[in-house]
Design a protein around this motif. Structure first.
Motif, PDB file in Angstrom:
ATOM      1  N   SER A 171      -1.856   9.218  -7.378  1.00  5.47           N
ATOM      2  CA  SER A 171      -1.621   8.082  -6.429  1.00  5.47           C
ATOM      3  C   SER A 171      -0.388   8.517  -5.334  1.00  5.47           C
ATOM      4  CB  SER A 171      -1.501   6.969  -7.052  1.00  5.47           C
ATOM      5  OG  SER A 171      -0.230   6.811  -7.559  1.00  5.47           O
ATOM      6  N   LEU A 172       0.281   9.392  -5.880  1.00  4.20           N
ATOM      7  CA  LEU A 172       1.353   9.515  -4.751  1.00  4.20           C
ATOM      8  C   LEU A 172       1.067  10.461  -3.535  1.00  4.20           C
ATOM      9  CD1 LEU A 172       4.384  10.249  -7.247  1.00  4.20           C
ATOM     10  CD2 LEU A 172       3.843   8.003  -5.814  1.00  4.20           C
ATOM     11  N   LEU A 173      -0.082  11.066  -3.485  1.00  2.00           N
ATOM     12  CA  LEU A 173      -0.378  12.223  -2.783  1.00  2.00           C
ATOM     13  C   LEU A 173      -1.466  11.696  -1.627  1.00  2.00           C
ATOM     14  CD1 LEU A 173      -0.228  15.347  -4.747  1.00  2.00           C
ATOM     15  CD2 LEU A 173       1.575  14.268  -3.920  1.00  2.00           C
ATOM     16  N   SER A 174      -1.313  12.248  -0.403  1.00  3.67           N
ATOM     17  CA  SER A 174      -2.418  12.092   0.410  1.00  3.67           C
ATOM     18  C   SER A 174      -3.687  12.745   0.159  1.00  3.67           C
ATOM     19  CB  SER A 174      -2.166  12.386   1.824  1.00  3.67           C
ATOM     20  OG  SER A 174      -2.103  13.766   1.996  1.00  3.67           O
ATOM     21  N   ALA A 181      10.978   6.818  -8.155  1.00  2.97           N
ATOM     22  CA  ALA A 181      11.147   5.646  -9.194  1.00  2.97           C
ATOM     23  C   ALA A 181       9.768   5.403  -9.829  1.00  2.97           C
ATOM     24  CB  ALA A 181      11.196   4.465  -8.212  1.00  2.97           C
ATOM     25  N   LEU A 182       8.772   5.799  -9.382  1.00  2.38           N
ATOM     26  CA  LEU A 182       7.457   5.517 -10.106  1.00  2.38           C
ATOM     27  C   LEU A 182       7.319   6.768 -11.198  1.00  2.38           C
ATOM     28  CD1 LEU A 182       4.845   4.929  -7.104  1.00  2.38           C
ATOM     29  CD2 LEU A 182       5.793   3.531  -8.516  1.00  2.38           C
ATOM     30  N   LEU A 183       7.587   7.967 -10.893  1.00  2.00           N
ATOM     31  CA  LEU A 183       7.521   8.790 -11.866  1.00  2.00           C
ATOM     32  C   LEU A 183       8.695   8.748 -12.899  1.00  2.00           C
ATOM     33  CD1 LEU A 183       6.809  11.968  -9.629  1.00  2.00           C
ATOM     34  CD2 LEU A 183       5.550  11.184 -11.107  1.00  2.00           C
ATOM     35  N   ALA A 184       9.749   8.265 -12.650  1.00  2.00           N
ATOM     36  CA  ALA A 184      10.891   7.993 -13.527  1.00  2.00           C
ATOM     37  C   ALA A 184      10.548   7.148 -14.626  1.00  2.00           C
ATOM     38  CB  ALA A 184      12.185   7.479 -12.801  1.00  2.00           C
ATOM     39  N   THR A 185       9.582   5.981 -13.990  1.00  2.00           N
ATOM     40  CA  THR A 185       9.204   4.903 -14.964  1.00  2.00           C
ATOM     41  C   THR A 185       8.387   5.444 -16.003  1.00  2.00           C
ATOM     42  OG1 THR A 185       9.633   3.164 -13.378  1.00  2.00           O
ATOM     43  CG2 THR A 185       8.233   2.734 -15.259  1.00  2.00           C
ATOM     44  N   VAL A 186       7.317   6.336 -15.434  1.00  2.00           N
ATOM     45  CA  VAL A 186       6.395   7.200 -16.386  1.00  2.00           C
ATOM     46  C   VAL A 186       6.914   7.992 -17.414  1.00  2.00           C
ATOM     47  CG1 VAL A 186       4.230   8.380 -16.338  1.00  2.00           C
ATOM     48  CG2 VAL A 186       4.582   6.809 -14.553  1.00  2.00           C
ATOM     49  N   ARG A 227       0.764  -1.149  -0.078  1.00  2.00           N
ATOM     50  CA  ARG A 227      -0.034   0.006  -0.004  1.00  2.00           C
ATOM     51  C   ARG A 227       0.935   1.379   0.117  1.00  2.00           C
ATOM     52  NH1 ARG A 227      -5.255   0.210   1.733  1.00  2.00           N
ATOM     53  NH2 ARG A 227      -5.152  -2.100   0.715  1.00  2.00           N
ATOM     54  N   GLY A 228       2.055   1.201   0.309  1.00  2.00           N
ATOM     55  CA  GLY A 228       3.108   2.413   0.379  1.00  2.00           C
ATOM     56  C   GLY A 228       4.500   1.870   0.474  1.00  2.00           C
ATOM     57  N   TYR A 229       5.508   2.584   0.180  1.00  2.00           N
ATOM     58  CA  TYR A 229       6.984   2.208   0.285  1.00  2.00           C
ATOM     59  C   TYR A 229       7.729   3.598   0.883  1.00  2.00           C
ATOM     60  CZ  TYR A 229      11.165  -0.230  -1.325  1.00  2.00           C
ATOM     61  OH  TYR A 229      12.194  -1.090  -1.333  1.00  2.00           O
ATOM     62  N   LEU A 230       8.053   3.246   2.136  1.00  2.00           N
ATOM     63  CA  LEU A 230       8.762   4.070   3.163  1.00  2.00           C
ATOM     64  C   LEU A 230      10.308   3.704   3.052  1.00  2.00           C
ATOM     65  CD1 LEU A 230       6.285   4.622   5.921  1.00  2.00           C
ATOM     66  CD2 LEU A 230       6.160   5.785   3.682  1.00  2.00           C
ATOM     67  N   VAL A 231      11.307   4.549   2.751  1.00  2.00           N
ATOM     68  CA  VAL A 231      12.824   4.339   2.832  1.00  2.00           C
ATOM     69  C   VAL A 231      13.185   4.972   4.076  1.00  2.00           C
ATOM     70  CG1 VAL A 231      14.890   4.619   1.838  1.00  2.00           C
ATOM     71  CG2 VAL A 231      13.054   4.049   0.430  1.00  2.00           C
ATOM     72  N   ALA A 238      -2.623   4.221   5.126  1.00  2.00           N
ATOM     73  CA  ALA A 238      -2.659   2.966   4.835  1.00  2.00           C
ATOM     74  C   ALA A 238      -4.028   2.347   5.165  1.00  2.00           C
ATOM     75  CB  ALA A 238      -1.586   2.252   5.220  1.00  2.00           C
ATOM     76  N   HIS A 239      -4.339   2.486   6.506  1.00  2.00           N
ATOM     77  CA  HIS A 239      -5.668   1.900   7.004  1.00  2.00           C
ATOM     78  C   HIS A 239      -6.985   2.507   6.304  1.00  2.00           C
ATOM     79  CE1 HIS A 239      -8.755   0.398   9.621  1.00  2.00           C
ATOM     80  NE2 HIS A 239      -8.873   1.713  10.133  1.00  2.00           N
ATOM     81  N   LEU A 240      -6.611   3.838   5.884  1.00  2.00           N
ATOM     82  CA  LEU A 240      -7.878   4.606   4.866  1.00  2.00           C
ATOM     83  C   LEU A 240      -7.870   4.200   3.546  1.00  2.00           C
ATOM     84  CD1 LEU A 240      -8.114   7.808   6.951  1.00  2.00           C
ATOM     85  CD2 LEU A 240      -9.595   6.108   7.320  1.00  2.00           C
ATOM     86  N   GLY A 241      -6.775   3.387   3.241  1.00  2.00           N
ATOM     87  CA  GLY A 241      -6.717   2.877   1.539  1.00  2.00           C
ATOM     88  C   GLY A 241      -6.138   4.005   0.955  1.00  2.00           C
ATOM     89  N   ARG A 242      -5.304   4.796   1.455  1.00  2.00           N
ATOM     90  CA  ARG A 242      -4.416   5.983   1.090  1.00  2.00           C
ATOM     91  C   ARG A 242      -3.160   5.387   0.530  1.00  2.00           C
ATOM     92  NH1 ARG A 242      -6.671  10.309   4.898  1.00  2.00           N
ATOM     93  NH2 ARG A 242      -8.814  10.423   4.037  1.00  2.00           N
ATOM     94  N   PRO A 243      -2.555   5.515  -0.568  1.00  2.00           N
ATOM     95  CA  PRO A 243      -1.367   5.243  -0.814  1.00  2.00           C
ATOM     96  C   PRO A 243      -0.017   6.107   0.000  1.00  2.00           C
ATOM     97  CG  PRO A 243      -1.932   5.920  -2.760  1.00  2.00           C
ATOM     98  CD  PRO A 243      -3.055   6.094  -1.744  1.00  2.00           C
ATOM     99  N   HIS A 244       0.991   5.565   0.329  1.00  2.00           N
ATOM    100  CA  HIS A 244       2.054   6.684   1.048  1.00  2.00           C
ATOM    101  C   HIS A 244       3.520   6.233   0.388  1.00  2.00           C
ATOM    102  CE1 HIS A 244       1.605   9.923   4.180  1.00  2.00           C
ATOM    103  NE2 HIS A 244       3.019   9.647   3.900  1.00  2.00           N
ATOM    104  N   PHE A 245       4.267   7.325  -0.069  1.00  2.00           N
ATOM    105  CA  PHE A 245       5.526   6.890  -0.464  1.00  2.00           C
ATOM    106  C   PHE A 245       6.462   7.896  -0.071  1.00  2.00           C
ATOM    107  CE2 PHE A 245       2.308   5.647  -3.621  1.00  2.00           C
ATOM    108  CZ  PHE A 245       2.651   4.108  -3.714  1.00  2.00           C
TER     109      PHE A 245
END
Length: 242
Positions: A173-176, A133-138, A99-103, A119-126
């Motif tokens: 999808s990246l933002l709360s 990494a996601l934006l670089a792929t796009v 649901r998210g990826y925290l470094v 995450a509990h509310l279904g919102r992604p968090h990065f």
């Protein structure tokens, strides 16, 4: 009292595991229900405790995080909390149900707590590395598609889904939820003062939201953030206004 969220912390490093548990345990609405040293222990704990959110490391002995992830994601929202920064791992984790990826090193205690609640509310968090990494792929897909388009004589009708639409979708999808609201107001042309009045928050809070938005979108200006938000080329942008 707010609903108490039950969390499982899975990390093979006992110091990191204890640190994450301590950061969460100090909040009145969060309870660390169990800790685990590998993916198998995390799954067994999840079956036993039925948590609301699971924090999961990537690299662990025996059963690692990515191997356990598909099984855990069926039981509760999973947030990856890891030192692993590789773009391929970020994408694999999301494909497997994270649901998210925290470094580690890229989030504060408050941001960790916000990520658990989101995450509990279904919102992604990065954090920055994952969102970049996601934006670089796009962007790479965008460049590839534009190159292919320029090499042919076909029109836009030959591209049923444009890379710009994909980029905008990832950006959203990246933002709360609150960051989405603020970004929509930025894109409408509002100033910080107008955004503060609209959202009933202080201008300092608006600036904090904007700084987080810029970090997640890898934008250096309002113009670049708006361009990404609408699925335009990342190279387009205007002057910076924090």
């Amino acid at each position: 009292m707010p609903e108490q969220l039950r969390v499982i912390v899975a990390d093979d490093n006992p110091v990191v595991r204890a640190g994450l548990a301590a950061l969460l345990s100090g909040r009145g609405d969060i309870e660390v229900a169990a800790q685990a040293a590998d993916g198998r222990e995390a799954y067994e704990a999840a079956v036993r405790h039925r948590p609301d959110v699971i924090l999961l490391d990537v690299r662990m002995p025996n059963v690692d995080g990515l191997a356990a992830l598909p099984h855990l994601a069926g039981l509760a929202p999973v947030l990856m909390t890891t030192y692993s920064r590789e773009s391929a791992i970020v994408h694999e984790a999301l494909a497997l149900g994270a649901r998210g990826y925290l470094v580690h090193g890229e989030f504060t205690a408050d941001q960790l707590v916000d990520a658990v609640r989101d995450a509990h509310l279904g919102r992604p968090h990065f954090t920055y590395t994952a969102s970049n990494a996601l934006l670089a792929t796009v962007r790479a897909q965008y460049a590839s598609a534009m190159s292919a388009r320029s090499a042919t004589s076909f029109g836009m009708r030959d591209f049923p889904q444009t890379p710009s639409q994909q980029q905008a979708s990832v950006a959203h999808s990246l933002l709360s939820q609150r960051e989405v609201e603020v970004m929509d107001l930025i894109a409408s042309g509002m100033t910080n003062q107008q955004i503060a009045a609209t959202c009933f928050i202080s201008q300092k809070t608006v600036k904090n939201h904007i700084n987080r938005i810029f970090t997640k979108l890898n934008a250096e200006s309002r113009g670049q953030a708006i361009a990404i938000w609408h699925g335009l080329s990342h190279s387009q942008g205007g002057p910076t206004h924090g």
